[in-house]
Design a protein around this motif. Structure first.
Motif, PDB file in Angstrom:
ATOM      1  N   ARG A 137      20.418 -37.251  58.210  1.00  0.00           N
ATOM      2  CA  ARG A 137      20.320 -36.821  59.590  1.00  0.00           C
ATOM      3  C   ARG A 137      19.109 -35.956  59.857  1.00  0.00           C
ATOM      4  NH1 ARG A 137      26.173 -34.516  61.239  1.00  0.00           N
ATOM      5  NH2 ARG A 137      27.335 -35.925  59.887  1.00  0.00           N
ATOM      6  N   ALA A 138      18.524 -35.402  58.800  1.00  0.00           N
ATOM      7  CA  ALA A 138      17.411 -34.476  59.006  1.00  0.00           C
ATOM      8  C   ALA A 138      16.070 -35.144  58.739  1.00  0.00           C
ATOM      9  CB  ALA A 138      17.578 -33.257  58.096  1.00  0.00           C
ATOM     10  N   ARG A 139      16.099 -36.428  58.446  1.00  0.00           N
ATOM     11  CA  ARG A 139      14.867 -37.097  58.056  1.00  0.00           C
ATOM     12  C   ARG A 139      13.904 -37.288  59.204  1.00  0.00           C
ATOM     13  NH1 ARG A 139      17.449 -40.965  54.450  1.00  0.00           N
ATOM     14  NH2 ARG A 139      17.824 -39.812  52.534  1.00  0.00           N
ATOM     15  N   PHE A 140      14.402 -37.226  60.409  1.00  0.00           N
ATOM     16  CA  PHE A 140      13.591 -37.568  61.569  1.00  0.00           C
ATOM     17  C   PHE A 140      12.838 -36.365  62.109  1.00  0.00           C
ATOM     18  CE2 PHE A 140      17.485 -35.768  62.696  1.00  0.00           C
ATOM     19  CZ  PHE A 140      17.100 -34.849  63.648  1.00  0.00           C
ATOM     20  N   LEU A 141      13.156 -35.173  61.622  1.00  0.00           N
ATOM     21  CA  LEU A 141      12.670 -33.961  62.283  1.00  0.00           C
ATOM     22  C   LEU A 141      11.150 -33.938  62.404  1.00  0.00           C
ATOM     23  CD1 LEU A 141      14.992 -31.236  60.749  1.00  0.00           C
ATOM     24  CD2 LEU A 141      14.934 -32.028  63.115  1.00  0.00           C
ATOM     25  N   GLN A 142      10.696 -33.393  63.499  1.00  0.00           N
ATOM     26  CA  GLN A 142       9.273 -33.217  63.741  1.00  0.00           C
ATOM     27  C   GLN A 142       9.002 -31.748  64.041  1.00  0.00           C
ATOM     28  OE1 GLN A 142       6.983 -35.192  63.215  1.00  0.00           O
ATOM     29  NE2 GLN A 142       7.564 -37.336  63.619  1.00  0.00           N
ATOM     30  N   PRO A 143       8.144 -31.039  63.359  1.00  0.00           N
ATOM     31  CA  PRO A 143       7.408 -31.504  62.185  1.00  0.00           C
ATOM     32  C   PRO A 143       8.339 -31.702  60.994  1.00  0.00           C
ATOM     33  CG  PRO A 143       7.091 -29.164  62.526  1.00  0.00           C
ATOM     34  CD  PRO A 143       7.851 -29.644  63.716  1.00  0.00           C
ATOM     35  N   SER A 144       7.953 -32.620  60.143  1.00  0.00           N
ATOM     36  CA  SER A 144       8.835 -32.994  59.048  1.00  0.00           C
ATOM     37  C   SER A 144       9.170 -31.783  58.180  1.00  0.00           C
ATOM     38  CB  SER A 144       8.174 -34.085  58.206  1.00  0.00           C
ATOM     39  OG  SER A 144       6.986 -33.588  57.637  1.00  0.00           O
ATOM     40  N   LEU A 145      10.373 -31.794  57.685  1.00  0.00           N
ATOM     41  CA  LEU A 145      10.930 -30.620  57.017  1.00  0.00           C
ATOM     42  C   LEU A 145      10.591 -30.605  55.527  1.00  0.00           C
ATOM     43  CD1 LEU A 145      12.933 -28.216  57.434  1.00  0.00           C
ATOM     44  CD2 LEU A 145      14.728 -29.770  56.693  1.00  0.00           C
ATOM     45  N   SER A 146      10.054 -29.485  55.092  1.00  0.00           N
ATOM     46  CA  SER A 146       9.955 -29.285  53.643  1.00  0.00           C
ATOM     47  C   SER A 146      11.353 -28.988  53.128  1.00  0.00           C
ATOM     48  CB  SER A 146       9.036 -28.103  53.327  1.00  0.00           C
ATOM     49  OG  SER A 146       7.698 -28.439  53.578  1.00  0.00           O
ATOM     50  N   CYS A 147      11.775 -29.734  52.126  1.00  0.00           N
ATOM     51  CA  CYS A 147      13.141 -29.521  51.658  1.00  0.00           C
ATOM     52  C   CYS A 147      13.290 -30.066  50.247  1.00  0.00           C
ATOM     53  CB  CYS A 147      14.142 -30.196  52.591  1.00  0.00           C
ATOM     54  SG  CYS A 147      13.914 -31.963  52.712  1.00  0.00           S
ATOM     55  N   PHE A 148      14.488 -30.078  49.760  1.00  0.00           N
ATOM     56  CA  PHE A 148      14.733 -30.503  48.397  1.00  0.00           C
ATOM     57  C   PHE A 148      15.542 -31.789  48.389  1.00  0.00           C
ATOM     58  CE2 PHE A 148      13.740 -26.100  48.323  1.00  0.00           C
ATOM     59  CZ  PHE A 148      13.001 -25.921  47.171  1.00  0.00           C
ATOM     60  N   ARG A 149      15.319 -32.567  47.369  1.00  0.00           N
ATOM     61  CA  ARG A 149      15.953 -33.874  47.329  1.00  0.00           C
ATOM     62  C   ARG A 149      16.636 -34.083  45.981  1.00  0.00           C
ATOM     63  NH1 ARG A 149      12.388 -39.208  48.101  1.00  0.00           N
ATOM     64  NH2 ARG A 149      12.305 -38.437  50.233  1.00  0.00           N
ATOM     65  N   MET A 150      17.675 -34.882  46.024  1.00  0.00           N
ATOM     66  CA  MET A 150      18.359 -35.233  44.796  1.00  0.00           C
ATOM     67  C   MET A 150      18.943 -36.625  44.979  1.00  0.00           C
ATOM     68  SD  MET A 150      21.698 -32.979  45.603  1.00  0.00           S
ATOM     69  CE  MET A 150      22.849 -33.898  44.628  1.00  0.00           C
ATOM     70  N   SER A 151      19.322 -37.246  43.892  1.00  0.00           N
ATOM     71  CA  SER A 151      19.948 -38.556  43.967  1.00  0.00           C
ATOM     72  C   SER A 151      21.455 -38.386  43.853  1.00  0.00           C
ATOM     73  CB  SER A 151      19.441 -39.448  42.840  1.00  0.00           C
ATOM     74  OG  SER A 151      20.352 -40.516  42.639  1.00  0.00           O
ATOM     75  N   LEU A 152      22.160 -38.728  44.905  1.00  0.00           N
ATOM     76  CA  LEU A 152      23.615 -38.617  44.860  1.00  0.00           C
ATOM     77  C   LEU A 152      24.191 -39.569  43.819  1.00  0.00           C
ATOM     78  CD1 LEU A 152      24.537 -38.357  48.637  1.00  0.00           C
ATOM     79  CD2 LEU A 152      24.399 -36.556  46.930  1.00  0.00           C
ATOM     80  N   TYR A 153      23.573 -40.712  43.708  1.00  0.00           N
ATOM     81  CA  TYR A 153      24.058 -41.694  42.737  1.00  0.00           C
ATOM     82  C   TYR A 153      23.987 -41.115  41.323  1.00  0.00           C
ATOM     83  CZ  TYR A 153      24.513 -46.057  40.162  1.00  0.00           C
ATOM     84  OH  TYR A 153      24.927 -47.036  39.300  1.00  0.00           O
ATOM     85  N   ASP A 154      22.837 -40.592  40.976  1.00  0.00           N
ATOM     86  CA  ASP A 154      22.696 -40.033  39.626  1.00  0.00           C
ATOM     87  C   ASP A 154      23.665 -38.879  39.404  1.00  0.00           C
ATOM     88  OD1 ASP A 154      20.743 -41.866  39.230  1.00  0.00           O
ATOM     89  OD2 ASP A 154      19.072 -40.482  39.460  1.00  0.00           O
ATOM     90  N   LEU A 155      23.851 -38.102  40.432  1.00  0.00           N
ATOM     91  CA  LEU A 155      24.812 -37.006  40.310  1.00  0.00           C
ATOM     92  C   LEU A 155      26.197 -37.557  40.009  1.00  0.00           C
ATOM     93  CD1 LEU A 155      25.595 -34.024  40.593  1.00  0.00           C
ATOM     94  CD2 LEU A 155      25.853 -34.405  43.050  1.00  0.00           C
ATOM     95  N   GLY A 156      26.548 -38.631  40.696  1.00  0.00           N
ATOM     96  CA  GLY A 156      27.841 -39.256  40.449  1.00  0.00           C
ATOM     97  C   GLY A 156      27.956 -39.747  39.014  1.00  0.00           C
ATOM     98  N   VAL A 157      26.904 -40.371  38.532  1.00  0.00           N
ATOM     99  CA  VAL A 157      26.912 -40.868  37.151  1.00  0.00           C
ATOM    100  C   VAL A 157      27.169 -39.716  36.180  1.00  0.00           C
ATOM    101  CG1 VAL A 157      25.474 -41.810  35.321  1.00  0.00           C
ATOM    102  CG2 VAL A 157      25.438 -42.855  37.593  1.00  0.00           C
ATOM    103  N   GLU A 158      26.461 -38.636  36.385  1.00  0.00           N
ATOM    104  CA  GLU A 158      26.595 -37.511  35.456  1.00  0.00           C
ATOM    105  C   GLU A 158      27.981 -36.892  35.543  1.00  0.00           C
ATOM    106  OE1 GLU A 158      24.787 -36.863  32.393  1.00  0.00           O
ATOM    107  OE2 GLU A 158      23.667 -37.865  33.986  1.00  0.00           O
ATOM    108  N   LEU A 159      28.489 -36.820  36.750  1.00  0.00           N
ATOM    109  CA  LEU A 159      29.849 -36.320  36.949  1.00  0.00           C
ATOM    110  C   LEU A 159      30.845 -37.182  36.174  1.00  0.00           C
ATOM    111  CD1 LEU A 159      30.594 -35.471  40.692  1.00  0.00           C
ATOM    112  CD2 LEU A 159      31.166 -34.114  38.685  1.00  0.00           C
ATOM    113  N   GLY A 160      30.695 -38.478  36.301  1.00  0.00           N
ATOM    114  CA  GLY A 160      31.602 -39.390  35.629  1.00  0.00           C
ATOM    115  C   GLY A 160      31.524 -39.237  34.117  1.00  0.00           C
ATOM    116  N   ARG A 161      30.312 -39.156  33.610  1.00  0.00           N
ATOM    117  CA  ARG A 161      30.150 -39.022  32.163  1.00  0.00           C
ATOM    118  C   ARG A 161      30.799 -37.731  31.668  1.00  0.00           C
ATOM    119  NH1 ARG A 161      26.003 -42.239  30.022  1.00  0.00           N
ATOM    120  NH2 ARG A 161      25.737 -40.752  28.322  1.00  0.00           N
TER     121      ARG A 161
END
Lengths: 364, 364
Positions: free
Chosen positions: B283-307
């Motif tokens: 939801r925040a990807r459209f902001l102008q000016p674009s937002l400096s922020c942090f990113r992560m992969s939810l999928y990878d997080l899920g994998v690690e959680l499962g393991r």
DNA sequence: ACGCACTCCGTAAACGTTTACGAATGTTGG
DNA sequence: CCAACATTCGTAAACGTTTACGGAGTGCGT
């Protein structure tokens, strides 16, 4: 505390009596029942679900099947969590629990459902994202599992479903645009076989016919249900030789990508192109100019879904006698600024702006 | 097809052999096994889960508990559906099924979990939104249910958890801002008792200390985890007598409300106030000016959680020997335009703009 | 012919509940 | 005092599986 047997031993009562006491059956002394309940509370005893459901053939669990493909994840915008609240509010009254069954993206939904059903982990199901012909419906019918489909389907002619009023939405969008002087109105439709696409287009065509506007297939833009889909839709729109003056969107998130692509090309939504969006998604609430779109209460939808499901379960249908077999769920038009100009003069009509940050939480 | 008994009768084989054949046990003739599997396929027989789990004391089901309060619904932005994919990818390898358990908003999460655990409907649990002290953790420990907490907690000193690197995020945000010349940096923190707030502030304080900037409590803004929270945060920010030149956000959606409020007041993010957001929410990807922020992969997080979860389940831990007790999940900085100016000169530094609509689906 | 090992399969117990049935006790009416 | 009934509880069967155990049959070496 291992099981009812230990509880019974501790109380020096037979397990039969303990069971009856816990389940509110009549043949048990008040004082005994009090003791049993107290002990159960103390030890945190709750009946093992496997044993219980094995014996009585029901699990007291309702399943809500959702597809967890990345596309859904990106785009559903918490649709399901929203209806979940409504569902639970009615299930709670009957001590039924709701679980969500996310179908893995790499598994066939039909097989997944079959597996879940055969395992008898749920008493009834709610399925969503129904296709035009959906084998899951036959599966559930044959297995005699009560169910409600969220989204109508040709396969569900004889079963319960509830669906958003796509036809009405398309209809009213067209009517509104025509009333403002638009004649060349584009519409977006899903690229996949989901049934809602057909219905959406039906509403569109019928509204056009009513005003003697010929249906132009080139104005139907097939899109994916995502922001990217909106972006690409705008692209195709801009490439049309005789550009339409208005476009009707499907899927809540399309508006975002569409706006962005339009702005990039210097086409201003609400001034150079009228836009009417679909659902009033949280992610689309910020758009400038504000989007004219349709709104519904996910909570209420959940409640109605729950009622309809219980009305189809023998054990509960006495409670919900009136609830019929299917419902077309209405959506309410929210007027924004994205379709307030006259395509002939370019003049902007005044209508009240939509409030976004009012005190009451806006329903999603 | 009612059960294994009918299947056995039809094949004229004992039910014991049928069961062994279906479950891949050794003592069965190849030909017999083939017949059994064929018949099972033909009739769509799948073992009743209640009977099976009653016998062997396990359900082959993993539960993911989520809170479905409206606040979560509005703001989680499909966080859970995202990790679900990752979870399933590892569970599928062991024929484990994942179900989501949405705690009704009007029920106490602890009681809800207790009910679910006692019913033994799942073999293991993943809980989320852990509080600073969280009774659910004691409950699961005592019940000896393997579990992983998504979000660290003081109660979980001895158990498995995985948490986002809140400290690192706050730390790097402050470092980055200080390197650009900022000295007066505001930060937002949750108003509730969720543990992440403490950690987030810790990272902030430590980074300040490292640069001999005194900690100013008035620069800590308590917010709700929502767009509205962001709106109100901006309000408080604007009321501060000596206005900070930068603000660090928590919660993915805050940026939207904050931007809006700032714009309303003629304060331009990225020019008059540096903003660093938290998660790179759709939801925040459209902001102008674009937002400096942090990113992560939810999928990878899920994998690690499962393991990690499987590593804590006796039946599976052989497969995941190395996986330890807890992980701090790193986030990657995405440079936008919202923090590219020098607070002393107002000059804007050049950095590449963040791409939003590239071809590859942006991970959420 | 005998013992032995091996393969395959049937038997029956067990898992934790619920519930039909009947037994034991108390109560009432005559 | 007895029959009839009400109240309360214990007994045991059943739900659909899995699995320990043992038995039947076969093949082989001696």
């Amino acid at each position: 505390m291992k099981g009812i047997r230990q509880l019974a031993e501790h109380l020096d009562i037979s397990i039969g009596t303990v069971s009856r006491a816990l389940n509110g059956k009549p043949d048990v002394n008040d004082e005994t029942r009090r003791r049993v309940l107290a002990a159960a509370e103390e030890f945190g005893y709750v009946a093992n679900q496997s044993g219980r459901s094995l014996r009585q053939g029901e699990t007291k669990v309702i399943g809500l099947m959702i597809e967890s493909s990345m596309e859904t994840v990106e785009n559903a915008d918490n649709f399901f969590l929203g209806v979940t609240s409504g569902l639970q509010s009615v299930f709670a009254r009957h001590k039924l629990d709701l679980i969500m069954l996310p179908c893995p993206s790499d598994e066939d939904p039909h097989e997944y459902l079959q597996r879940m059903v055969a395992r008898r982990i749920v008493d009834a199901m709610i399925i969503s994202e129904t296709h035009r012909i959906d084998r899951r419906i036959d599966l559930l019918s044959r297995a005699k599992i009560p169910f409600v489909a969220l989204g109508r389907s040709l396969s569900a002619s004889n079963s319960a479903w509830i669906d958003l009023d796509f036809e009405g939405v398309a209809n009213r969008a067209v009517e509104r645009l025509i009333a403002r002087g638009h004649r060349r109105i584009a519409i977006t439709a899903p690229s996949s076989e989901v049934n809602l696409g057909y219905i959406f287009l039906d509403g569109y065509r019928r509204a056009l016919e009513r005003h003697d506007i010929p249906f132009d297939p080139s104005l139907v833009i097939r899109v994916k249900s995502s922001e990217q889909g909106g972006y690409q839709a705008a692209n195709e729109l801009l490439l049309l030789e005789e550009r339409p003056t208005a476009v009707i969107l499907i899927y809540e998130l399309m508006a975002i990508g569409l706006y962005r692509r339009l702005m990039e090309s210097g086409v201003m939504p609400g001034r150079d192109l009228a836009v009417i969006g679909f659902r009033d998604a949280p992610r689309a609430r910020f758009l400038q100019p504000s989007l004219s779109c349709f709104r519904m209460s996910l909570y209420d939808l959940g409640v109605e879904l729950g009622r309809m499901l219980l009305a189809n379960m023998p054990a509960y249908q006495d409670f919900y006698p009136g609830d019929g077999r299917n419902i077309i769920w209405p959506l309410e038009l929210i007027v924004g600024e994205s379709d307030l100009f006259d395509p002939r003069t370019g003049e902007k009509e005044f209508e009240p702006e939509r409030l976004i940050f009012d005190n009451k939480t806006v329903e999603s």
